[in-house]
Design a protein around this motif. Structure first.
Motif, PDB file in Angstrom:
ATOM      1  N   UNK A   8      21.893  -2.208   4.480  1.00 23.47           N
ATOM      2  CA  UNK A   8      21.286  -2.227   5.809  1.00 23.47           C
ATOM      3  C   UNK A   8      22.395  -2.444   6.835  1.00 23.47           C
ATOM      4  N   UNK A   9      22.061  -2.297   8.091  1.00 19.75           N
ATOM      5  CA  UNK A   9      23.041  -2.537   9.147  1.00 19.75           C
ATOM      6  C   UNK A   9      23.407  -4.019   9.240  1.00 19.75           C
ATOM      7  N   UNK A  12      21.286  -6.087   1.354  1.00 20.46           N
ATOM      8  CA  UNK A  12      20.120  -6.926   1.088  1.00 20.46           C
ATOM      9  C   UNK A  12      19.811  -6.883  -0.406  1.00 20.46           C
ATOM     10  N   UNK A  13      19.911  -8.038  -1.046  1.00 17.60           N
ATOM     11  CA  UNK A  13      19.649  -8.119  -2.485  1.00 17.60           C
ATOM     12  C   UNK A  13      18.293  -8.763  -2.741  1.00 17.60           C
ATOM     13  N   UNK A  14      17.794  -8.533  -3.936  1.00 17.89           N
ATOM     14  CA  UNK A  14      16.534  -9.140  -4.380  1.00 17.89           C
ATOM     15  C   UNK A  14      15.362  -8.805  -3.463  1.00 17.89           C
ATOM     16  N   UNK A  15      15.283  -7.532  -3.052  1.00 15.27           N
ATOM     17  CA  UNK A  15      14.103  -7.066  -2.333  1.00 15.27           C
ATOM     18  C   UNK A  15      13.062  -6.682  -3.376  1.00 15.27           C
ATOM     19  N   UNK A  16      11.924  -7.339  -3.373  1.00 18.76           N
ATOM     20  CA  UNK A  16      10.918  -7.116  -4.406  1.00 18.76           C
ATOM     21  C   UNK A  16      10.156  -5.828  -4.147  1.00 18.76           C
ATOM     22  N   UNK A  17       9.666  -5.222  -5.225  1.00 11.96           N
ATOM     23  CA  UNK A  17       8.774  -4.069  -5.104  1.00 11.96           C
ATOM     24  C   UNK A  17       7.722  -4.147  -6.198  1.00 11.96           C
TER      25      UNK A  17
END
Length: 413
Positions: free
Chosen positions: A134-135, A139-144
């Motif tokens: 991202x700017x 970004x780590x550990x973004x859940x899905x």
């Protein structure tokens, strides 16, 4: 074959803000690159890169890969516009709409989709987490979240770019998967004829009727509610409209998926092929009274046909498209053709042999017979011809080829 798996992201408020800022920056940069491409008439990837790459990185703070994708997205948009203009989808060259879109640069919405490659996006599928550029930094550990079948497909076959999409405040990733096709059944024992309609969306030659009057009642109720809210036009009515928008399209898509899955599973289980009508241009050919137009146009017949086609390809089931002319007036037993045979929407009564049957079941039997005759004559690819409008849309797909634009048959891809 290529399939797109869509998963829903579950970002925190901080992560969502970073994703939103990234989409805005990328689309603002794409709009600026589009104006440069229009002004200098440079709409090829490498040519446009010389004029915009350094400025995009410096002005919007995008990384090298993000800047490359912004430029490529801009060039793809102009290629899509050119295909639509050539296909006549935007009117004739002297029409107001044609002039309006061709005489100004393309602008991108602030939350338009943005492609990410494996350098910008990494998947941890077992943990249901992603790491994305991202700017605001990585970004780590973004859940899905996704269904087990989707996770298995992603783990085995994911390949290429994924698109980040924001829709109604929700975040999605659409990942491209290269899924192998099953060996084609080159010797089907028969065909399963499918008659598509409005009252009964799909009727098989086995006599099975799928999704009928109950669903249509829901669609009419939704349409009346939508018209009532639009007429009221208060802030609360607008909030309700926004909440309910695309609801009917989602319901139609879900039902089409279920019908297609059932039809293909039945054909695969019984060793048969699938016979469909070539309904290309049906809206232009059919004249209807005004009360019938909304009902006729609101169901996605082409979408159902596409779902059946790709699911059949994946299962190795051959699909043949037949001419639908007079299938509803022809007796499936004796072949007698008469307009009077169709006594009502629901019933068929042959004036020659006296056969009485459900009208859609009779039509599906005729479709089955025509497909079998084509197959016996050696026709192994009987896909419908694309209209100019469909050809323009097919050419607009990123990386689309001529074979991608056609439906399933025994010979393509």
């Amino acid at each position: 074959m290529k399939l797109v798996m869509q998963v829903k992201l579950l970002p925190t408020s901080v992560q969502a803000a970073a994703l939103e800022a990234t989409l805005r920056a990328c689309n603002e940069a794409a709009t600026w690159a589009s104006s440069v491409a229009f002004e200098k008439d440079v709409k090829k990837n490498f040519g446009l890169r010389e004029h915009t790459y350094a400025e995009i990185k410096a002005r919007w703070g995008l990384g090298a890969q993000a800047a490359q994708h912004v430029i490529k997205k801009t060039c793809d948009a102009y290629a899509a516009l050119k295909a639509n203009l050539r296909a006549g989808n935007l009117g004739k060259s002297d029409s107001r709409r044609y002039q309006r879109v061709s005489q100004k640069p393309i602008a991108f919405q602030a939350e338009g989709a943005q492609p990410f490659d494996d350098r910008m996006l990494s998947w941890q599928i077992p943990e249901r987490r992603i790491s994305i550029w991202t700017v605001a930094g990585r970004m780590k550990d973004v859940a899905f979240t996704a269904a087990p079948e989707q996770l298995a497909t992603l783990a085995l076959y994911r390949k290429g770019e994924s698109d980040l999409v924001c829709r109604d405040g929700m975040w999605f990733l659409s990942a491209t998967c290269e899924v192998p096709e099953a060996p084609l059944n080159a010797e089907p024992v028969d065909f399963l004829g499918i008659d598509l309609g409005v009252v009964n969306i799909a009727t098989t030659s086995d006599g099975e009727i799928m999704a009928g009057r109950g669903l249509n009642r829901i669609r009419v109720r939704e349409r009346k509610l939508r018209a009532k809210l639009q007429k009221k036009n208060t802030p609360s009515a607008k909030r309700r409209l926004k909440k309910r928008r695309r609801k009917e399209a989602r319901r139609a898509k879900d039902i089409n998926h279920k019908i297609a899955k059932h039809v293909v599973a039945e054909a695969e289980r019984t060793g048969r092929g699938i016979a469909l009508e070539d309904l290309t241009g049906i809206r232009e050919r059919v004249r209807l009274r005004k009360p019938q137009r909304a009902t006729h146009s609101s169901w996605a017949f082409a979408q159902l046909g596409q779902f059946i086609a790709y699911k059949a390809r994946r299962a190795g089931v051959p699909v043949v498209y037949v001419d639908p002319a007079y299938t509803s007036r022809t007796c499936a037993e004796c072949g007698h053709i008469d307009k009077a045979n169709r006594v009502s929407q629901a019933w068929f009564a042959c004036r020659n042999c006296g056969l009485v049957a459900h009208a859609d079941r009779n039509s599906s039997r005729n479709i089955c017979a025509r497909a079998w005759e084509l197959w016996r004559r050696g026709v192994r690819s009987a896909t419908p011809a694309l209209s100019p409008k469909q050809r323009g849309k097919a050419g607009c797909k990123r990386g689309a080829t001529a074979s991608d634009a056609r439906c399933a048959s025994s010979s393509h891809q």
